[in-house]
Design a protein around this motif. Structure first.
Motif, mmCIF file in Angstrom:
data_model
loop_
_atom_site.group_PDB
_atom_site.id
_atom_site.type_symbol
_atom_site.label_atom_id
_atom_site.label_comp_id
_atom_site.label_asym_id
_atom_site.label_seq_id
_atom_site.Cartn_x
_atom_site.Cartn_y
_atom_site.Cartn_z
ATOM 1 N N ASN A 2 0.743 -1.380 0.147
ATOM 2 C CA ASN A 2 0.001 -0.136 0.154
ATOM 3 C C ASN A 2 0.703 1.154 0.003
ATOM 4 O OD1 ASN A 2 -2.318 -1.733 0.322
ATOM 5 N ND2 ASN A 2 -2.059 -1.932 2.380
ATOM 6 N N GLY A 3 1.965 1.253 -0.670
ATOM 7 C CA GLY A 3 2.947 2.465 -0.803
ATOM 8 C C GLY A 3 3.612 2.831 0.301
ATOM 9 N N LEU A 4 3.617 1.699 1.539
ATOM 10 C CA LEU A 4 4.495 1.852 2.494
ATOM 11 C C LEU A 4 5.639 1.292 2.266
ATOM 12 C CD1 LEU A 4 1.599 1.588 5.356
ATOM 13 C CD2 LEU A 4 2.819 3.885 4.514
ATOM 14 N N ASP A 5 6.886 1.914 2.757
ATOM 15 C CA ASP A 5 7.969 1.116 2.581
ATOM 16 C C ASP A 5 8.351 0.409 3.908
ATOM 17 O OD1 ASP A 5 9.540 3.020 4.274
ATOM 18 O OD2 ASP A 5 9.960 4.086 2.508
ATOM 19 N N GLN A 6 9.517 -0.568 3.839
ATOM 20 C CA GLN A 6 9.537 -1.330 5.210
ATOM 21 C C GLN A 6 9.755 -0.293 6.529
ATOM 22 O OE1 GLN A 6 8.752 -4.359 5.843
ATOM 23 N NE2 GLN A 6 8.132 -4.605 3.909
ATOM 24 N N GLU A 7 10.645 0.871 6.243
ATOM 25 C CA GLU A 7 11.018 1.621 7.234
ATOM 26 C C GLU A 7 9.776 2.516 7.637
ATOM 27 O OE1 GLU A 7 13.448 5.632 7.440
ATOM 28 O OE2 GLU A 7 14.633 3.973 6.500
ATOM 29 N N GLN A 8 8.785 2.782 6.927
ATOM 30 C CA GLN A 8 7.702 3.305 7.314
ATOM 31 C C GLN A 8 6.795 2.440 7.986
ATOM 32 O OE1 GLN A 8 6.153 4.682 3.382
ATOM 33 N NE2 GLN A 8 6.663 6.908 3.618
ATOM 34 N N LEU A 9 6.671 1.308 7.680
ATOM 35 C CA LEU A 9 5.648 0.404 8.067
ATOM 36 C C LEU A 9 6.391 -0.052 9.417
ATOM 37 C CD1 LEU A 9 3.347 -1.610 8.013
ATOM 38 C CD2 LEU A 9 5.204 -3.270 6.986
ATOM 39 N N ALA A 10 7.608 0.017 9.745
ATOM 40 C CA ALA A 10 8.186 -0.337 11.074
ATOM 41 C C ALA A 10 8.123 0.614 12.068
ATOM 42 C CB ALA A 10 9.740 -0.447 10.840
ATOM 43 N N LEU A 11 8.169 2.064 11.571
ATOM 44 C CA LEU A 11 7.960 3.214 12.348
ATOM 45 C C LEU A 11 6.414 3.160 12.785
ATOM 46 C CD1 LEU A 11 8.497 5.893 13.694
ATOM 47 C CD2 LEU A 11 7.894 6.841 11.585
ATOM 48 N N LEU A 12 5.387 2.769 12.219
ATOM 49 C CA LEU A 12 3.961 2.783 12.069
ATOM 50 C C LEU A 12 3.882 1.413 13.449
ATOM 51 C CD1 LEU A 12 2.503 3.622 8.911
ATOM 52 C CD2 LEU A 12 2.612 5.157 11.056
ATOM 53 N N MET A 15 4.593 2.527 16.763
ATOM 54 C CA MET A 15 3.816 3.469 17.340
ATOM 55 C C MET A 15 2.629 2.615 17.830
ATOM 56 S SD MET A 15 4.035 6.402 14.604
ATOM 57 C CE MET A 15 2.787 7.598 15.108
ATOM 58 N N LEU A 16 2.151 1.515 17.046
ATOM 59 C CA LEU A 16 1.125 0.944 17.679
ATOM 60 C C LEU A 16 1.454 0.169 18.777
ATOM 61 C CD1 LEU A 16 -0.381 -0.106 14.116
ATOM 62 C CD2 LEU A 16 -1.683 1.297 15.891
ATOM 63 N N GLU A 17 2.640 -0.644 18.745
ATOM 64 C CA GLU A 17 2.917 -1.472 20.017
ATOM 65 C C GLU A 17 3.380 -0.611 21.261
ATOM 66 O OE1 GLU A 17 6.585 -3.230 17.897
ATOM 67 O OE2 GLU A 17 5.291 -5.103 17.408
ATOM 68 N N GLN A 18 3.708 0.672 21.004
ATOM 69 C CA GLN A 18 3.826 1.572 22.263
ATOM 70 C C GLN A 18 2.562 1.977 22.801
ATOM 71 O OE1 GLN A 18 6.051 5.003 21.113
ATOM 72 N NE2 GLN A 18 7.861 3.511 20.700
ATOM 73 N N ARG A 19 1.553 2.210 21.687
ATOM 74 C CA ARG A 19 -0.055 2.506 22.227
ATOM 75 C C ARG A 19 -0.721 1.253 22.974
ATOM 76 N NH1 ARG A 19 -3.220 5.705 24.297
ATOM 77 N NH2 ARG A 19 -5.263 5.653 23.640
ATOM 78 N N ARG A 20 -0.476 0.071 22.412
ATOM 79 C CA ARG A 20 -1.009 -1.071 23.055
ATOM 80 C C ARG A 20 -0.322 -1.346 24.633
ATOM 81 N NH1 ARG A 20 1.644 -5.980 20.293
ATOM 82 N NH2 ARG A 20 3.129 -5.283 21.643
ATOM 83 N N ASP A 21 1.125 -1.179 24.638
ATOM 84 C CA ASP A 21 1.674 -1.278 25.688
ATOM 85 C C ASP A 21 1.191 -0.312 26.825
ATOM 86 O OD1 ASP A 21 2.992 -3.431 24.685
ATOM 87 O OD2 ASP A 21 4.934 -2.228 24.348
ATOM 88 N N ALA A 22 0.718 0.884 26.267
ATOM 89 C CA ALA A 22 0.268 1.895 27.177
ATOM 90 C C ALA A 22 -0.993 1.601 27.794
ATOM 91 C CB ALA A 22 0.321 3.391 26.678
ATOM 92 N N LEU A 23 -1.842 1.251 26.719
ATOM 93 C CA LEU A 23 -3.301 0.716 27.127
ATOM 94 C C LEU A 23 -3.096 -0.317 27.914
ATOM 95 C CD1 LEU A 23 -4.907 1.429 23.755
ATOM 96 C CD2 LEU A 23 -5.360 2.555 25.839
#
Length: 120
Positions: A2-12, A15-23
């Motif tokens: 979907n137009g995302l390169d591996q670096e962008q996907l890893a960053l996102l 971010m999601l894992e950090q949010r999951r851990d915070a929740l």
């Protein structure tokens, strides 16, 4: 993907894992959080009882919000695993990287999100 390169996907994903851990911390009984907000009713004036009920309702609302947010984050992480992350669930077009940076859990592209909000 979907137009995302591996670096962008890893960053996102990070971010999601950090949010999951915070929740997740909000659900940990040893972690200070929403559970500490509950107030016990004591024999007091009617106004005090109303305040206690309001505080407890707000604490419950915050807990419910956390549960809902956790479900959204888990859904986004599962989409990374199945390879559909970054696709609009409405039209199938790619969701822009800038939108995903702002809201990594986004399910809709900006056009579909705008239409959905206008129809409410």
């Amino acid at each position: 993907m979907n137009g995302l390169d591996q670096e962008q996907l890893a960053l996102l994903k990070s971010m999601l894992e950090q949010r999951r851990d915070a929740l997740s911390g909000a659900f940990d009984p040893d972690h200070p959080g929403v559970h500490d907000l509950a107030v016990e009713e004591v024999e007091t004036s009617p106004a005090d009882k109303a305040t206690v009920r309001l505080l407890n309702d707000l604490a419950q609302e915050a807990a419910d919000h956390n549960v809902a947010q956790m479900a959204v984050v888990r859904h986004a992480l599962s989409k990374i695993v199945d390879g559909s992350y970054g696709e609009c669930e409405e039209c199938g077009n790619p969701i822009g990287f800038s939108r995903l940076q702002a809201r990594p859990e986004a399910r809709l592209c900006i056009g579909c999100q705008t239409r959905a909000e206008k129809s409410r």
